[in-house]
Scaffold this motif. Structure first.
Motif, PDB file in Angstrom:
ATOM      1  N   ALA A 232     -34.102-131.540  -2.649  1.00 34.58           N
ATOM      2  CA  ALA A 232     -35.370-130.991  -2.154  1.00 34.58           C
ATOM      3  C   ALA A 232     -36.215-132.060  -1.460  1.00 34.58           C
ATOM      4  CB  ALA A 232     -36.169-130.401  -3.310  1.00 34.58           C
ATOM      5  N   HIS A 233     -36.895-131.657  -0.411  1.00 34.48           N
ATOM      6  CA  HIS A 233     -37.963-132.431   0.221  1.00 34.48           C
ATOM      7  C   HIS A 233     -37.489-133.809   0.702  1.00 34.48           C
ATOM      8  CE1 HIS A 233     -40.021-129.146  -1.505  1.00 34.48           C
ATOM      9  NE2 HIS A 233     -40.295-129.680  -2.677  1.00 34.48           N
ATOM     10  N   GLU A 234     -36.186-133.932   0.976  1.00 24.66           N
ATOM     11  CA  GLU A 234     -35.704-135.209   1.506  1.00 24.66           C
ATOM     12  C   GLU A 234     -35.175-134.998   2.923  1.00 24.66           C
ATOM     13  OE1 GLU A 234     -33.595-137.326  -1.599  1.00 24.66           O
ATOM     14  OE2 GLU A 234     -35.423-137.346  -2.803  1.00 24.66           O
TER      15      GLU A 234
ATOM     16  N   MET B 205     -35.046-122.614  -9.575  1.00 25.00           N
ATOM     17  CA  MET B 205     -34.861-122.455  -8.124  1.00 25.00           C
ATOM     18  C   MET B 205     -35.987-121.610  -7.564  1.00 25.00           C
ATOM     19  SD  MET B 205     -32.170-123.736  -6.759  1.00 25.00           S
ATOM     20  CE  MET B 205     -30.706-124.542  -7.440  1.00 25.00           C
ATOM     21  N   HIS B 206     -36.654-122.145  -6.535  1.00 25.75           N
ATOM     22  CA  HIS B 206     -37.713-121.371  -5.907  1.00 25.75           C
ATOM     23  C   HIS B 206     -37.751-121.641  -4.411  1.00 25.75           C
ATOM     24  CE1 HIS B 206     -39.455-125.185  -7.279  1.00 25.75           C
ATOM     25  NE2 HIS B 206     -40.345-125.085  -6.316  1.00 25.75           N
ATOM     26  N   ALA B 207     -38.491-120.801  -3.703  1.00 28.32           N
ATOM     27  CA  ALA B 207     -38.589-120.862  -2.245  1.00 28.32           C
ATOM     28  C   ALA B 207     -39.869-120.122  -1.879  1.00 28.32           C
ATOM     29  CB  ALA B 207     -37.378-120.172  -1.613  1.00 28.32           C
TER      30      ALA B 207
ATOM     31  N   ILE C 223     -52.195-123.062  -8.064  1.00 30.95           N
ATOM     32  CA  ILE C 223     -53.236-122.069  -7.783  1.00 30.95           C
ATOM     33  C   ILE C 223     -53.223-121.809  -6.284  1.00 30.95           C
ATOM     34  CG2 ILE C 223     -55.713-121.568  -7.826  1.00 30.95           C
ATOM     35  CD1 ILE C 223     -55.913-123.428 -10.276  1.00 30.95           C
ATOM     36  N   TYR C 224     -52.987-120.567  -5.907  1.00 28.47           N
ATOM     37  CA  TYR C 224     -53.015-120.178  -4.490  1.00 28.47           C
ATOM     38  C   TYR C 224     -54.453-119.829  -4.112  1.00 28.47           C
ATOM     39  CZ  TYR C 224     -47.952-120.293  -4.517  1.00 28.47           C
ATOM     40  OH  TYR C 224     -46.648-120.729  -4.598  1.00 28.47           O
ATOM     41  N   LEU C 225     -54.866-120.252  -2.916  1.00 28.00           N
ATOM     42  CA  LEU C 225     -56.265-120.096  -2.518  1.00 28.00           C
ATOM     43  C   LEU C 225     -56.521-118.767  -1.803  1.00 28.00           C
ATOM     44  CD1 LEU C 225     -57.138-123.719  -1.363  1.00 28.00           C
ATOM     45  CD2 LEU C 225     -56.863-122.765  -3.656  1.00 28.00           C
TER      46      LEU C 225
ATOM     47  N   TRP D 232     -34.772-122.797  -0.425  1.00 25.98           N
ATOM     48  CA  TRP D 232     -34.483-122.787  -1.859  1.00 25.98           C
ATOM     49  C   TRP D 232     -34.349-124.219  -2.348  1.00 25.98           C
ATOM     50  CZ3 TRP D 232     -35.507-118.777  -4.566  1.00 25.98           C
ATOM     51  CH2 TRP D 232     -35.358-117.503  -4.029  1.00 25.98           C
ATOM     52  N   HIS D 233     -34.949-124.493  -3.482  1.00 26.47           N
ATOM     53  CA  HIS D 233     -34.844-125.836  -4.070  1.00 26.47           C
ATOM     54  C   HIS D 233     -35.305-125.789  -5.512  1.00 26.47           C
ATOM     55  CE1 HIS D 233     -39.141-125.595  -3.188  1.00 26.47           C
ATOM     56  NE2 HIS D 233     -39.334-126.579  -4.069  1.00 26.47           N
ATOM     57  N   GLN D 234     -35.030-126.876  -6.215  1.00 30.48           N
ATOM     58  CA  GLN D 234     -35.653-127.125  -7.519  1.00 30.48           C
ATOM     59  C   GLN D 234     -36.202-128.539  -7.435  1.00 30.48           C
ATOM     60  OE1 GLN D 234     -34.157-129.542  -9.569  1.00 30.48           O
ATOM     61  NE2 GLN D 234     -32.408-129.776  -8.214  1.00 30.48           N
TER      62      GLN D 234
ATOM     63  N   TYR E  17     -41.444-127.041   6.680  1.00 33.14           N
ATOM     64  CA  TYR E  17     -40.989-125.968   5.771  1.00 33.14           C
ATOM     65  C   TYR E  17     -41.914-125.828   4.565  1.00 33.14           C
ATOM     66  CZ  TYR E  17     -36.949-126.012   8.798  1.00 33.14           C
ATOM     67  OH  TYR E  17     -36.154-125.951   9.900  1.00 33.14           O
ATOM     68  N   GLN E  18     -42.405-126.946   4.042  1.00 32.99           N
ATOM     69  CA  GLN E  18     -43.435-126.844   2.992  1.00 32.99           C
ATOM     70  C   GLN E  18     -44.771-126.411   3.611  1.00 32.99           C
ATOM     71  OE1 GLN E  18     -42.496-130.944   1.407  1.00 32.99           O
ATOM     72  NE2 GLN E  18     -43.139-129.996  -0.516  1.00 32.99           N
ATOM     73  N   GLY E  19     -45.015-126.825   4.807  1.00 35.81           N
ATOM     74  CA  GLY E  19     -46.294-126.577   5.471  1.00 35.81           C
ATOM     75  C   GLY E  19     -47.105-127.861   5.490  1.00 35.81           C
TER      76      GLY E  19
ATOM     77  N   ARG F 196     -53.953-119.293   7.256  1.00 35.29           N
ATOM     78  CA  ARG F 196     -53.256-120.256   6.402  1.00 35.29           C
ATOM     79  C   ARG F 196     -53.004-119.668   5.025  1.00 35.29           C
ATOM     80  NH1 ARG F 196     -52.494-125.389   7.101  1.00 35.29           N
ATOM     81  NH2 ARG F 196     -53.244-126.184   9.079  1.00 35.29           N
ATOM     82  N   ARG F 197     -51.904-120.118   4.412  1.00 32.33           N
ATOM     83  CA  ARG F 197     -51.630-119.786   3.005  1.00 32.33           C
ATOM     84  C   ARG F 197     -51.505-121.116   2.278  1.00 32.33           C
ATOM     85  NH1 ARG F 197     -46.516-120.291  -0.047  1.00 32.33           N
ATOM     86  NH2 ARG F 197     -47.356-122.285   0.666  1.00 32.33           N
ATOM     87  N   THR F 198     -52.528-121.443   1.479  1.00 36.23           N
ATOM     88  CA  THR F 198     -52.623-122.776   0.866  1.00 36.23           C
ATOM     89  C   THR F 198     -52.546-122.672  -0.649  1.00 36.23           C
ATOM     90  OG1 THR F 198     -54.027-123.501   2.700  1.00 36.23           O
ATOM     91  CG2 THR F 198     -54.135-124.808   0.664  1.00 36.23           C
TER      92      THR F 198
HETATM   93  O1  LIG Z   1     -45.105-123.045  -0.981  1.00 36.87           O
HETATM   94  C1  LIG Z   1     -44.907-122.657  -2.118  1.00 36.87           C
HETATM   95  O2  LIG Z   1     -45.291-121.551  -2.519  1.00 36.87           O
HETATM   96  C2  LIG Z   1     -44.159-123.522  -3.098  1.00 36.87           C
HETATM   97  C3  LIG Z   1     -44.080-124.961  -2.668  1.00 36.87           C
HETATM   98  C4  LIG Z   1     -43.037-125.754  -3.405  1.00 36.87           C
HETATM   99  O3  LIG Z   1     -42.351-125.267  -4.259  1.00 36.87           O
HETATM  100  C5  LIG Z   1     -42.819-127.174  -3.055  1.00 36.87           C
HETATM  101  O4  LIG Z   1     -43.389-127.634  -2.061  1.00 36.87           O
HETATM  102  O5  LIG Z   1     -42.051-127.858  -3.789  1.00 36.87           O
END
Ligand SMILES: O=C(O)CCC(=O)C(=O)O
Ligand SMILES: [Fe+2]
Length: 280
Positions: A181-183, A222-224, A149-151, A125-127, A54-56, A233-235
């Protein structure tokens, strides 16, 4: 970056009020080229674990001089590389933060490389705040920010960032319903389309940016991110920073200071907590 004093002030105040802002055109062509080459090389030779889908990806590239602080063995997801020095000491980054009057900035010492492959799924969605037991969670100003910074240019089609403005300070239903988040719990979701953390939100704002723009966001907001529906790719390169060392307000602060902050014991230690507390 060409910010007039009025624009810089507007962005500083947006970060405080809405929990995020974007400073255009911070990374120059040479830095972007180096970042793209680094990422291309890394992802050409590395298979990312399925749990980061989900993060990539969630790659931690640390400044060599600060590797020992971690007390860990390096592996392919977490390692020292002078590339981290190159980005973290980039003068344009420091200049942008200074223009926004971000005081007492302290970098974590690492870059997080988050890369959505072609046709990668959305991010939930997470913080990212990890200190919800600490009265620092109640500050009207940020104490932890991510600088990203997005590439590539980002759009809804290739997975741009989304935010819910104001949620760094104002509780919404998601604060009570989201997994941390991220767990493991969120990483284990199989059918993301039917999971609440992936649903659209009426107050969500899309944040498409140009390659080289700098996104600054409060760790509590909160972001997503949208799915990447493209073949590219979107890095992004993300840098965690502490800012405005707790409990002192910014030197320019003129608003009220909440009681929990005024009466906080700055020497107290708190157990790490990702789940929002009564401080929001
Ligand atoms: O992929 C994104 O644009 C944000 C990534 C992000 O918020 C995260 O991995 O915690
Ligand atoms: Fe995040």
């Amino acid at each position: 970056m060409h910010l007039s004093p009025a624009e810089a002030l507007q962005k500083r105040d947006q970060l405080v009020a809405e929990g995020y802002t974007v400073v255009p055109d911070v990374a120059d062509a040479a830095l972007l080229r180096e970042m793209r080459a680094w990422a291309e090389d890394y992802f050409a030779r590395t298979v990312v674990d399925h749990k980061y889908r989900y993060q990539g990806s969630d790659v931690h590239v640390r400044q060599p001089s600060r590797w020992d602080e971690l007390g860990k063995e390096a592996d392919e997801r977490m390692f020292p590389d002078p590339f981290a020095d190159r980005v973290l000491t980039y003068p344009g980054l420091t200049a942008a933060c200074a223009a926004l009057q971000l005081e007492g900035l302290h970098p974590s010492g690492a870059l997080t490389i988050i890369s959505k492959p072609p046709h990668g799924p959305p991010l939930y969605w997470h913080q990212d705040y990890m200190d919800w037991n600490n009265p620092s969670a109640a500050t009207p100003w940020p104490t932890k920010v991510f600088l990203s910074i997005y590439l590539t240019d980002t759009t809804v089609a290739n997975g741009c960032l989304r935010v819910i403005p104001g949620t760094h300070r104002t509780r919404v239903e998601l604060h009570d319903t989201l997994p941390d988040a991220h767990e493991r719990e969120i990483q284990a979701v199989d059918d993301h389309q039917s999971h609440p953390a992936f649903q659209d939100h009426p107050d969500a704002v899309d944040l498409p940016v140009r390659a080289g723009d700098l996104v600054i966001a409060d760790a509590r907001v909160m972001h997503a991110a949208h799915a990447n529906t493209t073949d590219q790719r979107r890095t992004l390169v993300l840098m965690w920073h502490d800012v405005f060392p707790f409990p002192a307000p910014p030197s320019w602060w003129t608003g009220p200071v909440p009681k929990e902050v005024r009466t906080a014991d700055p020497t107290a230690a708190f157990e790490r907590r990702r789940t929002p507390s009564a401080y929001i």
